[in-house]
Scaffold this active site. Structure first.
Site, PDB file in Angstrom:
ATOM      1  N   CYS A  12       0.867  -1.176   0.000  1.00 56.58           N
ATOM      2  CA  CYS A  12       0.000   0.000   0.000  1.00 56.58           C
ATOM      3  C   CYS A  12       0.909   1.233   0.000  1.00 56.58           C
ATOM      4  O   CYS A  12       2.130   1.132   0.175  1.00 56.58           O
ATOM      5  CB  CYS A  12      -0.912   0.003   1.226  1.00 56.58           C
ATOM      6  SG  CYS A  12      -0.025   0.116   2.802  1.00 56.58           S
ATOM      7  N   HIS A  74       3.264   2.340  10.607  1.00 57.01           N
ATOM      8  CA  HIS A  74       2.235   2.083  11.620  1.00 57.01           C
ATOM      9  C   HIS A  74       1.998   3.257  12.565  1.00 57.01           C
ATOM     10  O   HIS A  74       0.965   3.315  13.228  1.00 57.01           O
ATOM     11  CB  HIS A  74       2.631   0.870  12.468  1.00 57.01           C
ATOM     12  CG  HIS A  74       2.890  -0.372  11.675  1.00 57.01           C
ATOM     13  ND1 HIS A  74       4.099  -0.638  11.082  1.00 57.01           N
ATOM     14  CD2 HIS A  74       2.098  -1.430  11.392  1.00 57.01           C
ATOM     15  CE1 HIS A  74       4.043  -1.804  10.460  1.00 57.01           C
ATOM     16  NE2 HIS A  74       2.839  -2.305  10.630  1.00 57.01           N
ATOM     17  N   CYS A  96       2.321   6.547   8.119  1.00 61.00           N
ATOM     18  CA  CYS A  96       1.358   6.665   7.022  1.00 61.00           C
ATOM     19  C   CYS A  96       0.437   7.859   7.280  1.00 61.00           C
ATOM     20  O   CYS A  96      -0.079   8.013   8.397  1.00 61.00           O
ATOM     21  CB  CYS A  96       0.542   5.382   6.933  1.00 61.00           C
ATOM     22  SG  CYS A  96      -0.821   5.470   5.748  1.00 61.00           S
ATOM     23  N   GLU A 130       0.204  -0.313  15.185  1.00 58.82           N
ATOM     24  CA  GLU A 130      -0.718   0.795  14.928  1.00 58.82           C
ATOM     25  C   GLU A 130      -1.647   1.022  16.117  1.00 58.82           C
ATOM     26  O   GLU A 130      -1.920   2.169  16.502  1.00 58.82           O
ATOM     27  CB  GLU A 130      -1.551   0.535  13.666  1.00 58.82           C
ATOM     28  CG  GLU A 130      -2.487   1.693  13.347  1.00 58.82           C
ATOM     29  CD  GLU A 130      -3.456   1.403  12.226  1.00 58.82           C
ATOM     30  OE1 GLU A 130      -4.599   1.913  12.268  1.00 58.82           O
ATOM     31  OE2 GLU A 130      -3.089   0.660  11.281  1.00 58.82           O
ATOM     32  N   CYS A 204      -8.747   2.009   6.140  1.00 62.30           N
ATOM     33  CA  CYS A 204      -8.150   2.579   4.928  1.00 62.30           C
ATOM     34  C   CYS A 204      -8.810   1.971   3.696  1.00 62.30           C
ATOM     35  O   CYS A 204      -8.839   0.752   3.538  1.00 62.30           O
ATOM     36  CB  CYS A 204      -6.647   2.302   4.917  1.00 62.30           C
ATOM     37  SG  CYS A 204      -5.831   2.848   3.402  1.00 62.30           S
ATOM     38  N   SER A 233      -1.370  -8.633  10.085  1.00 59.23           N
ATOM     39  CA  SER A 233      -2.807  -8.650  10.378  1.00 59.23           C
ATOM     40  C   SER A 233      -3.604  -8.537   9.091  1.00 59.23           C
ATOM     41  O   SER A 233      -4.596  -9.249   8.881  1.00 59.23           O
ATOM     42  CB  SER A 233      -3.144  -7.495  11.327  1.00 59.23           C
ATOM     43  OG  SER A 233      -4.523  -7.398  11.550  1.00 59.23           O
TER      44      SER A 233
END
Length: 297
Positions: A12, A74, A96, A130, A204, A233
Site C-alpha cells: 500500500c 504504523h 502513514c 498501529e 483505509c 494482520s
C-alpha cells in the site's frame, strides 16, 4: 499452466513510502535504526537488513543517544516522540498519512469524551504497532476489542466512541458495530439511561477495496497462493477472503514453503499477497511454480 500475479496486490502507499524513505537514507549512511519491523514480512526485513537497517525495540530506543531512528508506517504513540526529545534522537517519520489522521481523530475524540466519562474503543489487534500508537493518544485508556468476547469489557451505560485499526476487515468492523448497538439497546430496554454509539469507520479504503478485488481474483483461478508474512494482520484478513471463495487457497511466506502437489491438476494459478508483501517476493513464488509447471506450447 498459467501463473498470474494479482496486479492489485503488494505494498500500500504507506508501506511503500516508509521503505523508500529507509532506502533513501541508507544511500547516505551505512546503518539506520528502525523502531520495530519496518514491514510485517521477514524476507523484506532481511533484504533491508543487508542494506544496513537495524531493527530495535522500545527498550533499546531508551538506550540510544544522538542518532537517527526511522518511524515506520504504523505510527507511534506520543511517548516515542518524548523519548526522542530526551535522548536527542533525529526521527525520520514515515508514519502513514492515513494513520496520522486517525491518531488526530482519536486524540480529539478522547479529549471531547473524557469529561463525560466516555470510552474510546479501538477495533484492532491487541499489541499491534498501529493500535499501540492509537491507544497512546488516549493515555492508554482506550479499550481494544478484537473478538466478540472482548465486548464484555465495555460499560454500556457510558458513552462509547468506536474506531478501527486502518487495516482491519470492513465486514468485521460493521459486525462489531452491530453487536455493540444490540447491547446498548438491551441496556436501554431495562430503563437505564444510555448513550447512542458513535461509530467511526476508519478503515483505509486502499486496503479495504482489496477485499472485493481479491474475491474476484481468487474465483478466476484453480489454485491461489497467498504470499504474506505470518505477522501481518492485513495478510490474515485478505487470506481469509481467498479461502472463503476458493478452498484451494494456500498461505506461504516464501517459495520454500510451496508444495507442488497443490498444482497437480491445476491449469491456472493466481499469486496474490498482503499490503506488506513486496512484488519481488510474489514474482519469486510465481517463478518457482512456473519452473516446475512450464506453460505448454
Amino acid at each position: 499452466m498459467n501463473v498470474t500475479i494479482d496486479k492489485n496486490s503488494g505494498y500500500c502507499f504507506g508501506v511503500e513510502f516508509a521503505i523508500q524513505m529507509a532506502e533513501d537514507e541508507l544511500d547516505e549512511v551505512s546503518e539506520l535504526y528502525c523502531l520495530g519491523d519496518i514491514v510485517h514480512n521477514s524476507m523484506e526485513v532481511q533484504r533491508l537488513y543487508n542494506k544496513g537497517l537495524r531493527i530495535i525495540d522500545r527498550e533499546q530506543l531508551e538506550e540510544l543517544r544522538d542518532c537517527k531512528v526511522l518511524i515506520r508506517a504504523h505510527g507511534e504513540p506520543p511517548a516515542t516522540y518524548e523519548t526522542a526529545l530526551r535522548n536527542n534522537l533525529e526521527l525520520i517519520d514515515a508514519s502513514c498519512p492515513v494513520v496520522l489522521k486517525l491518531q488526530n481523530r482519536v486524540k480529539h475524540a478522547y479529549d471531547s469524551i473524557k469529561g463525560h466519562n466516555g470510552q474510546i474503543v479501538l477495533y484492532g489487534q491487541q499489541g499491534h504497532a498501529e493500535v499501540i500508537g492509537l491507544a497512546g493518544q488516549t493515555g492508554n485508556e482506550a479499550v481494544v476489542i478484537t473478538t466478540e468476547e472482548d465486548l464484555d469489557k465495555l460499560d454500556y451505560t457510558r458513552p462509547i466512541t468506536l474506531f478501527s485499526q486502518t487495516t482491519k476487515s470492513t465486514k468485521g468492523f460493521y459486525r462489531m458495530k452491530e453487536l455493540i448497538e444490540e447491547r446498548v439497546a438491551a441496556v436501554k430496554a431495562t430503563g437505564l439511561e444510555v448513550f447512542d454509539l458513535d461509530a467511526n469507520d476508519s478503515i483505509c479504503r486502499q486496503v479495504s477495496n482489496r477485499e472485493p478485488q481479491l474475491d474476484k481474483f481468487a474465483q478466476h483461478h484453480d489454485v491461489v497462493v497467498f504470499v504474506s508474512g505470518k505477522k501481518s494482520s492485513n495478510g490474515k484478513a485478505l487470506y481469509a477472503v481467498c479461502q472463503r471463495v476458493n478452498p484451494q487457497s494456500y498461505f506461504v511466506e516464501n517459495a520454500d514453503e510451496l508444495d507442488m502437489e497443490w498444482f497437480k491438476d491445476a491449469t491456472s494459478v493466481g499469486i496474490c499477497g498482503a499490503t506488506s508483501t513486496p512484488m519481488w517476493l510474489m514474482q519469486q513464488v510465481a517463478d518457482a511454480i512456473q519452473a516446475q509447471h512450464p506453460v505448454e506450447a
